[in-house]
Design a protein around this motif. Structure first.
Motif, PDB file in Angstrom:
ATOM      1  N   UNK A   1      -2.864   3.113   3.237  1.00  0.00           N
ATOM      2  CA  UNK A   1      -3.641   1.933   2.839  1.00  0.00           C
ATOM      3  C   UNK A   1      -4.983   2.328   2.230  1.00  0.00           C
ATOM      4  N   UNK A   2      -5.702   3.230   2.873  1.00  0.00           N
ATOM      5  CA  UNK A   2      -7.011   3.646   2.357  1.00  0.00           C
ATOM      6  C   UNK A   2      -6.899   4.445   1.066  1.00  0.00           C
ATOM      7  N   UNK A   3      -5.716   4.969   0.778  1.00  0.00           N
ATOM      8  CA  UNK A   3      -5.500   5.734  -0.451  1.00  0.00           C
ATOM      9  C   UNK A   3      -4.927   4.881  -1.574  1.00  0.00           C
ATOM     10  N   UNK A   4      -4.765   3.570  -1.329  1.00  0.00           N
ATOM     11  CA  UNK A   4      -4.395   2.673  -2.421  1.00  0.00           C
ATOM     12  C   UNK A   4      -3.075   1.950  -2.317  1.00  0.00           C
TER      13      UNK A   4
ATOM     14  N   UNK B   1       3.622   8.299  -7.455  1.00  0.00           N
ATOM     15  CA  UNK B   1       2.316   8.572  -8.062  1.00  0.00           C
ATOM     16  C   UNK B   1       1.591   9.735  -7.382  1.00  0.00           C
ATOM     17  N   UNK B   2       1.954  10.043  -6.140  1.00  0.00           N
ATOM     18  CA  UNK B   2       1.276  11.095  -5.390  1.00  0.00           C
ATOM     19  C   UNK B   2       2.088  12.392  -5.299  1.00  0.00           C
ATOM     20  N   UNK B   3       3.124  12.502  -6.123  1.00  0.00           N
ATOM     21  CA  UNK B   3       3.895  13.748  -6.170  1.00  0.00           C
ATOM     22  C   UNK B   3       3.053  14.842  -6.810  1.00  0.00           C
ATOM     23  N   UNK B   4       3.230  16.028  -6.291  1.00  0.00           N
ATOM     24  CA  UNK B   4       2.586  17.192  -6.904  1.00  0.00           C
ATOM     25  C   UNK B   4       3.668  18.214  -7.228  1.00  0.00           C
TER      26      UNK B   4
ATOM     27  N   UNK C   1      -1.916 -14.830   7.069  1.00  0.00           N
ATOM     28  CA  UNK C   1      -2.269 -13.840   8.097  1.00  0.00           C
ATOM     29  C   UNK C   1      -1.145 -12.888   8.455  1.00  0.00           C
ATOM     30  N   UNK C   2      -0.044 -12.919   7.732  1.00  0.00           N
ATOM     31  CA  UNK C   2       1.059 -11.996   7.946  1.00  0.00           C
ATOM     32  C   UNK C   2       0.941 -10.873   6.923  1.00  0.00           C
ATOM     33  N   UNK C   3       0.837  -9.639   7.395  1.00  0.00           N
ATOM     34  CA  UNK C   3       0.670  -8.492   6.502  1.00  0.00           C
ATOM     35  C   UNK C   3       2.025  -7.906   6.156  1.00  0.00           C
ATOM     36  N   UNK C   4       2.249  -7.716   4.859  1.00  0.00           N
ATOM     37  CA  UNK C   4       3.513  -7.177   4.357  1.00  0.00           C
ATOM     38  C   UNK C   4       3.223  -6.081   3.338  1.00  0.00           C
ATOM     39  N   UNK C   5       4.189  -5.190   3.185  1.00  0.00           N
ATOM     40  CA  UNK C   5       4.115  -4.148   2.173  1.00  0.00           C
ATOM     41  C   UNK C   5       5.392  -4.243   1.351  1.00  0.00           C
ATOM     42  N   UNK C   6       5.237  -4.250   0.041  1.00  0.00           N
ATOM     43  CA  UNK C   6       6.389  -4.307  -0.849  1.00  0.00           C
ATOM     44  C   UNK C   6       7.018  -2.914  -0.919  1.00  0.00           C
ATOM     45  N   UNK C   7       8.298  -2.830  -0.635  1.00  0.00           N
ATOM     46  CA  UNK C   7       9.004  -1.545  -0.636  1.00  0.00           C
ATOM     47  C   UNK C   7       8.869  -0.850  -1.989  1.00  0.00           C
ATOM     48  N   UNK C   8       8.877  -1.606  -3.076  1.00  0.00           N
ATOM     49  CA  UNK C   8       8.726  -0.992  -4.400  1.00  0.00           C
ATOM     50  C   UNK C   8       7.322  -0.408  -4.575  1.00  0.00           C
ATOM     51  N   UNK C   9       6.303  -1.001  -3.926  1.00  0.00           N
ATOM     52  CA  UNK C   9       4.952  -0.437  -3.965  1.00  0.00           C
ATOM     53  C   UNK C   9       4.902   0.892  -3.213  1.00  0.00           C
ATOM     54  N   UNK C  10       5.641   0.987  -2.104  1.00  0.00           N
ATOM     55  CA  UNK C  10       5.700   2.254  -1.364  1.00  0.00           C
ATOM     56  C   UNK C  10       6.321   3.329  -2.235  1.00  0.00           C
ATOM     57  N   UNK C  11       7.445   3.001  -2.861  1.00  0.00           N
ATOM     58  CA  UNK C  11       8.125   3.970  -3.724  1.00  0.00           C
ATOM     59  C   UNK C  11       7.231   4.400  -4.881  1.00  0.00           C
ATOM     60  N   UNK C  12       6.522   3.456  -5.480  1.00  0.00           N
ATOM     61  CA  UNK C  12       5.614   3.760  -6.594  1.00  0.00           C
ATOM     62  C   UNK C  12       4.461   4.637  -6.113  1.00  0.00           C
ATOM     63  N   UNK C  13       3.895   4.298  -4.944  1.00  0.00           N
ATOM     64  CA  UNK C  13       2.790   5.061  -4.360  1.00  0.00           C
ATOM     65  C   UNK C  13       3.224   6.512  -4.137  1.00  0.00           C
ATOM     66  N   UNK C  14       4.395   6.700  -3.553  1.00  0.00           N
ATOM     67  CA  UNK C  14       4.894   8.055  -3.298  1.00  0.00           C
ATOM     68  C   UNK C  14       5.116   8.803  -4.606  1.00  0.00           C
TER      69      UNK C  14
END
Length: 70
Positions: A36-39, A62-65, A47-60
């Motif tokens: 979360x702190x990394x974007x 984007x952070x590949x090295x 008040x219900x917190x959700x994360x979009x699975x496609x956002x997780x996949x995109x985040x991962x």
């Protein structure tokens, strides 16, 4: 369609606990600090917190090295 969210979108939305399981993270503090702190976007609906699975996949993706420097 319910509340402006179609069924396909609803199936992509994960609770915080589900998102942590998807990522293999056991600690909420680790999830918050490393994701979360990394974007990783968080969706808040009534008040219900959700994360979009496609956002997780995109985040991962984007952070590949290509190589790890020591």
């Amino acid at each position: 369609m319910r509340g402006g969210v179609n069924m396909q979108t609803a199936l992509r939305l994960l609770s915080i606990k589900q998102a942590m399981q998807y990522l293999g993270v056991k600690s909420y503090n680790t999830f918050k600090t490393n994701y979360l702190n990394e974007g990783l976007p968080l969706i808040v609906i009534n008040n219900s917190k959700k994360v979009d699975k496609s956002d997780i996949d995109r985040f991962l993706n984007d952070h590949k090295v290509s190589e790890v420097k020591s």
